[in-house]
Design an enzyme around this catalytic site. Sequence first.
Site, mmCIF file in Angstrom:
data_model
loop_
_atom_site.group_PDB
_atom_site.id
_atom_site.type_symbol
_atom_site.label_atom_id
_atom_site.label_comp_id
_atom_site.label_asym_id
_atom_site.label_seq_id
_atom_site.Cartn_x
_atom_site.Cartn_y
_atom_site.Cartn_z
ATOM 1 N N CYS A 2 90.235 -15.338 12.744
ATOM 2 C CA CYS A 2 88.810 -15.604 12.914
ATOM 3 C C CYS A 2 88.100 -14.623 12.000
ATOM 4 O O CYS A 2 88.704 -13.687 11.489
ATOM 5 C CB CYS A 2 88.363 -15.323 14.349
ATOM 6 S SG CYS A 2 89.180 -16.358 15.566
ATOM 7 N N TRP A 74 88.915 -19.591 14.484
ATOM 8 C CA TRP A 74 90.112 -20.410 14.303
ATOM 9 C C TRP A 74 90.831 -20.304 15.643
ATOM 10 O O TRP A 74 91.450 -19.296 15.956
ATOM 11 C CB TRP A 74 90.976 -19.851 13.170
ATOM 12 C CG TRP A 74 92.026 -20.801 12.726
ATOM 13 C CD1 TRP A 74 91.883 -21.854 11.864
ATOM 14 C CD2 TRP A 74 93.393 -20.788 13.131
ATOM 15 N NE1 TRP A 74 93.076 -22.495 11.715
ATOM 16 C CE2 TRP A 74 94.019 -21.872 12.471
ATOM 17 C CE3 TRP A 74 94.164 -20.002 13.979
ATOM 18 C CZ2 TRP A 74 95.369 -22.178 12.637
ATOM 19 C CZ3 TRP A 74 95.498 -20.295 14.150
ATOM 20 C CH2 TRP A 74 96.088 -21.371 13.476
ATOM 21 N N GLU A 477 113.123 -29.124 -0.381
ATOM 22 C CA GLU A 477 111.782 -28.564 -0.226
ATOM 23 C C GLU A 477 111.306 -27.953 -1.555
ATOM 24 O O GLU A 477 110.144 -28.110 -1.937
ATOM 25 C CB GLU A 477 111.783 -27.532 0.916
ATOM 26 C CG GLU A 477 110.503 -26.735 1.097
ATOM 27 C CD GLU A 477 109.232 -27.563 1.359
ATOM 28 O OE1 GLU A 477 109.320 -28.775 1.578
ATOM 29 O OE2 GLU A 477 108.146 -26.958 1.310
ATOM 30 N N LYS A 481 107.955 -29.098 -3.643
ATOM 31 C CA LYS A 481 106.926 -28.122 -4.030
ATOM 32 C C LYS A 481 106.649 -28.222 -5.525
ATOM 33 O O LYS A 481 105.516 -28.257 -5.963
ATOM 34 C CB LYS A 481 107.449 -26.721 -3.683
ATOM 35 C CG LYS A 481 106.529 -25.777 -3.050
ATOM 36 C CD LYS A 481 106.174 -25.912 -1.603
ATOM 37 C CE LYS A 481 105.768 -27.247 -1.102
ATOM 38 N NZ LYS A 481 105.667 -27.348 0.320
HETATM 39 O O1 M6R Z 1 99.997 -31.442 8.347
HETATM 40 P P1 M6R Z 1 101.402 -31.949 8.285
HETATM 41 O O2 M6R Z 1 102.418 -30.867 8.449
HETATM 42 O O3 M6R Z 1 101.635 -33.087 9.233
HETATM 43 O O4 M6R Z 1 101.553 -32.526 6.821
HETATM 44 C C1 M6R Z 1 102.734 -33.151 6.422
HETATM 45 C C2 M6R Z 1 102.752 -33.362 4.946
HETATM 46 O O5 M6R Z 1 101.646 -34.131 4.548
HETATM 47 C C3 M6R Z 1 102.732 -32.032 4.172
HETATM 48 O O6 M6R Z 1 103.776 -31.206 4.556
HETATM 49 C C4 M6R Z 1 102.846 -32.303 2.661
HETATM 50 O O7 M6R Z 1 104.090 -32.825 2.370
HETATM 51 C C5 M6R Z 1 102.582 -31.026 1.877
HETATM 52 N N1 M6R Z 1 101.594 -31.271 0.871
HETATM 53 C C6 M6R Z 1 103.797 -30.481 1.189
HETATM 54 O O8 M6R Z 1 103.539 -29.286 0.524
#
Ligand code: M6R
Length: 602
Positions: A2, A74, A477, A481
Amino acid sequence: MCGIVGYIGTRDCVELLLSGLESLEYRGYDSAGIAVLDDNGISIRKEKGRLSGLREILESRPLHGNIGIGHTRWATHGVPSAKNSHPHTNQDGTIAVVHNGIIENHEALKKFLIEKGYNFVSETDTEVIPNLIDYYYEGDLLTAVRKAAKKLDGSYAIGVIAAAEPDRIIAVRKDSPLIVGLTDDGNFIASDIPAILSETRDVYLLNDGEFVTLKKDSVAICDIDENPISKEIYRVQFSAQASQKEGYDHFMLKEIHEQPQAIRNTLRGRIDKDLNIVLDNIEFSDDIKKIFIVACGTAYHAGLVGKKAIETLAKIPCEVCLASEFRYGEPLINKDTAVLVVSQSGETADTLAVLRMAKKLGNKVYAITNVVGSSVAREADYVFYTYAGPEIAVASTKAYTTQLVAFYLFAIYFAEKRKTVPNHVLSDLKNQLLKMDEVAEKILEKAPEIREIAKSLADEHDIYFLGRGLDYIVAMEASLKLKEISYIHSDAYASGELKHGPIALIDDGTVVISICTNPDISNKLSSNVKEVLARGAKTIGFTSCMSDTAAYGDIVELPQIDPLLAPLPAIIPLQMLAYYVCTEKGFDVDKPRNLAKSVTVE
Ligand code: M6R
């Protein structure tokens, strides 16, 4: 997370508080509020939602005064709502408090205060603070705040005003940031420098346990026993604009670097001093025969690691599903299954649809999410929060690593309950998990060497990632990225699958990045790396198995920890690699093309 701000001086405080809060909105923006003290006492305006909502309220019901405190929230305890918004007061509204942090013993304190006749109106942990100060108040606000602080466990940065002492703001910090800003016509407190940077560059940086008495023309700092503390003024060197990202060029870089703290926050209170795992109020039936883990994108990858951890330790079969596929399939959900959805935002449409579908089919739904009050958090039967703080960059980084922390905690917890693994093994894992923040900190030091590698990759069109077992998930992953922010085509392969097709892609100079964290299978991976090397690939290794490194051109050394936990630190340098390739190419890191932070439509 916050943001708090306070001002006392000769100017009207309202606009100063609002503009301070605006700069702190990155810390949270689900509700905002201010308290202003004038001749009539303390007046409060607060509202759910962004600061713009609070501004509208202040237009219709203005406030004026020379002393005030403000907060942008938050939510951690209690949903975002006007009632749960700060400032919070004692019962008669004569003491007002803004707070950033978590009061871990708030339940016990609340019970104590209720026994003393106090009433509570919000669901927050914060509300105990003004009431505790009220309980100790005997004509001196600083003394009352000191006495109250002695009773608080957890983290806090607090700003307090009291109608009876209209010439001062009292503030204190412990494990949450707080600074003092000095000007000729008044003084500020704030969570962070951006909040006061348009007014002054002269600040005191407070340490834990330091109490501040802020008056319009003086600032006194003391410790909990009222021993005075003298401090050097720190002159801020950076501009107001740059500081919104706390000095980082991009939110993604900032969030990568916040991972040690995010890991600490997510673990806090979840492994107690006797090494017991405390999973909030989550109840798991002993009869669960299978867990469906459902998510999208990066959260899906966290689920893949979660499956391995739960199956390895707790021997509960798990199936990891993409939410967009699961919802249109015919999943074999029944009374013996549980559905666990994972979502940083808690608003991803497909994930939410699966949650609703599973509930309709009579399953208990568990959720791992980062956003308090999100749809997933509100609708799941049980919620585990990752306390990563607001994640602003589209590319998920700290949310992912804290999701892994959540899964490790679940897996160890189940294993303990089901007695599937000897206790000493689980204790060792818990101890390693507790040190994960330090491991993450260490690996962040590799930024310069990763940046050099990134420079050599910026002009590539295709980059492939390889791994086996858990390292294959790290590869997936890492590949996501890289592609989402650098727009370089990238795929991840299980290294054993190469010869079943993908090796046909390898040509002179094709970049192949391998991840290897498990010594038991490292020789298998290095055979595969040698195969691509023989076909002209440019090979880069991210490895903790340093015995066989001859096959790699560049090498980034990963920490040696239990292979089950290794995906967590292993992804961090690969996040940095994606970041630096993107900046090398000059693309918009935080807002990559065609993407949004939260995918709320199918
Ligand atoms: O908010 P969420 O975790 O549900 O989002 C899932 C995906 O949209 C999110 O992880 C997306 O793949 C990212 N941009 C990856 O870096």
